[in-house]
Write an enzyme that holds these catalytic residues in place. Structure first.
Site, short mmCIF file in Angstrom:
data_model
loop_
_atom_site.label_atom_id
_atom_site.label_comp_id
_atom_site.label_asym_id
_atom_site.label_seq_id
_atom_site.Cartn_x
_atom_site.Cartn_y
_atom_site.Cartn_z
N GLN A 1 14.24 0.72 -63.36
CA GLN A 1 14.41 -0.29 -62.31
C GLN A 1 15.65 0.03 -61.49
OE1 GLN A 1 12.27 -2.92 -61.57
NE2 GLN A 1 13.58 -3.22 -59.79
N LYS B 1 6.89 -7.20 -64.04
CA LYS B 1 6.15 -5.97 -64.34
C LYS B 1 5.53 -6.05 -65.73
CE LYS B 1 8.87 -3.49 -61.06
NZ LYS B 1 9.72 -2.42 -60.58
N ASP C 1 6.61 5.55 -60.20
CA ASP C 1 7.18 5.11 -58.92
C ASP C 1 7.07 6.22 -57.87
OD1 ASP C 1 7.99 2.46 -58.84
OD2 ASP C 1 9.95 2.84 -59.75
C1 BQF Z 1 6.18 -11.52 -52.40
C2 BQF Z 1 12.21 -4.41 -54.88
C3 BQF Z 1 14.10 -4.04 -53.43
C4 BQF Z 1 14.76 -3.37 -54.45
C5 BQF Z 1 14.17 -3.18 -55.68
C6 BQF Z 1 5.96 -10.23 -54.54
C7 BQF Z 1 7.66 -8.67 -55.27
C8 BQF Z 1 8.42 -9.06 -54.18
C9 BQF Z 1 7.95 -9.98 -53.25
C10 BQF Z 1 8.13 -7.65 -56.27
C11 BQF Z 1 10.89 -4.95 -55.18
C12 BQF Z 1 10.13 -5.71 -54.13
C13 BQF Z 1 10.37 -4.82 -56.47
C14 BQF Z 1 6.72 -10.57 -53.42
C15 BQF Z 1 9.05 -5.42 -56.86
C16 BQF Z 1 8.70 -5.94 -54.52
O1 BQF Z 1 5.25 -12.28 -52.69
O2 BQF Z 1 6.67 -11.46 -51.26
C17 BQF Z 1 6.42 -9.28 -55.44
O3 BQF Z 1 8.11 -7.96 -57.43
N1 BQF Z 1 8.59 -6.39 -55.90
C18 BQF Z 1 11.14 -4.10 -57.44
O4 BQF Z 1 10.72 -3.96 -58.57
O5 BQF Z 1 12.31 -3.57 -57.11
C19 BQF Z 1 12.90 -3.72 -55.89
C20 BQF Z 1 12.83 -4.55 -53.64
#
Ligand code: BQF
Length: 286
Positions: free
Chosen positions: A96, A52, A119
């Site tokens: 987060q 991020k 968010d």
């Molecule tokens: C890709 C997230 C569960 C719990 C908390 C690219 C992300 C993921 C996959 C990513 C996620 C999931 C994020 C891919 C942010 C998505 O290429 O498949 C990017 O960074 N995510 C999060 O901040 O918290 C989570 C999933």
């Protein structure tokens, strides 16, 4: 054979547009800023938070990452969020998730001022999504919608099936599809005969966190498959909630994992932060 929807490429195109908009705001003395709070040392969360910060940097959004120990109490976290709420230089605040044991995700999320809640998890923003009058959309459903729209897929009048009913993905996803004039069915762990429902779907969004759940025999020829799943497998690879091969053989469009919904999710956070900055700066000037 399905067309693979390249979320990574679409996301980088969107990033360029956001970068240009940020530069324009900068020229007017506005510097969009996102504060990201990470509590504890969950490795996946550490990666997400680092990404991020990087994403912000790439488009010129100022970011501040605040890392707190896992033992942080709710009083200290509350105090931090209060001070960020009151800080005029901060436009977006994100905690987060998931938070470590002892801290309640939804209780803490509600402390973020609605106008900085990028968010869109606060009850106020959830309510606005429900009514279709919103400025922030939760990043993952927003990313799915953008991916669908940018790929020229029309939702209007289509049978849309969302698998999963989480507050973060499934429920808001259903609302957005309904907003786009889709006919929406939500399936979940207690749904009977899921195949009977998915087999009639024109557009399927899977978000349940079960690797390979949606298989080719469950979908109709020409369906659009949007895979939100991120499952880390024993071989170290990321896989989605659909069985890619059998679904791709029947679908008209399908998103890959990685490189599909995930990158779009990331870029939507930047878009929400930019929006937050625009809205807050306008309201300062009246
Ligand atoms: C890709 C997230 C569960 C719990 C908390 C690219 C992300 C993921 C996959 C990513 C996620 C999931 C994020 C891919 C942010 C998505 O290429 O498949 C990017 O960074 N995510 C999060 O901040 O918290 C989570 C999933």
């Amino acid at each position: 054979m399905a067309i693979i929807l390249d979320g990574k490429a679409l996301a980088s195109k969107m990033k360029e547009e956001i970068k240009a908009e940020v530069a324009e705001l900068n020229a007017n003395g506005v510097f969009p800023k996102l504060a990201v709070i990470l509590v504890g040392e969950d490795p996946a969360s550490q990666v997400y938070v680092r990404n991020k910060g990087r994403d912000c940097e790439e488009v010129g959004i100022v970011s501040q990452t605040i890392v707190l120990p896992a033992e942080t109490g709710r009083e200290d976290l509350t105090e931090l969020i209060r001070s960020l709420n009151a800080d005029d230089s901060v436009h977006g605040i994100l905690v987060q998730l998931p938070l470590p044991d002892g801290l309640d995700d939804s209780e803490i999320t509600q402390l973020i001022a609605p106008e900085k809640d990028v968010d869109a998890f606060s009850y106020y923003n959830v309510g606005r999504i429900m009514t279709g009058d919103y400025s922030f959309v939760p990043c993952t459903p927003a990313g799915c919608m953008e991916l669908i729209k940018l790929s020229g897929i029309s939702v209007e009048g289509k049978n849309c099936v969302v698998i999963g009913r989480s507050n973060i993905v499934g429920k808001p996803m259903a609302m957005l599809l309904m907003q786009a004039n889709g006919t929406v069915t939500v399936c979940h762990s207690r749904t009977r005969d899921i195949s009977g429902i998915t087999n009639r779907a024109d557009i399927i969004v899977v978000a349940i966190g079960k690797q390979g759940f949606l298989t080719g025999d469950m979908i109709k020829e020409g369906a659009v498959v949007i895979d939100v799943g991120i499952n880390r497998c024993a071989d170290g690879k990321l896989r989605g909630d659909c069985d890619f091969e059998s679904c791709a053989a029947k679908a008209s469009y399908i998103t890959p994992v990685p490189g599909g919904v995930g990158p779009m999710t990331r870029v939507m956070l930047l878009k929400n932060t930019l929006n937050a900055a625009k809205i807050q700066e306008v309201s300062k000037n009246v």
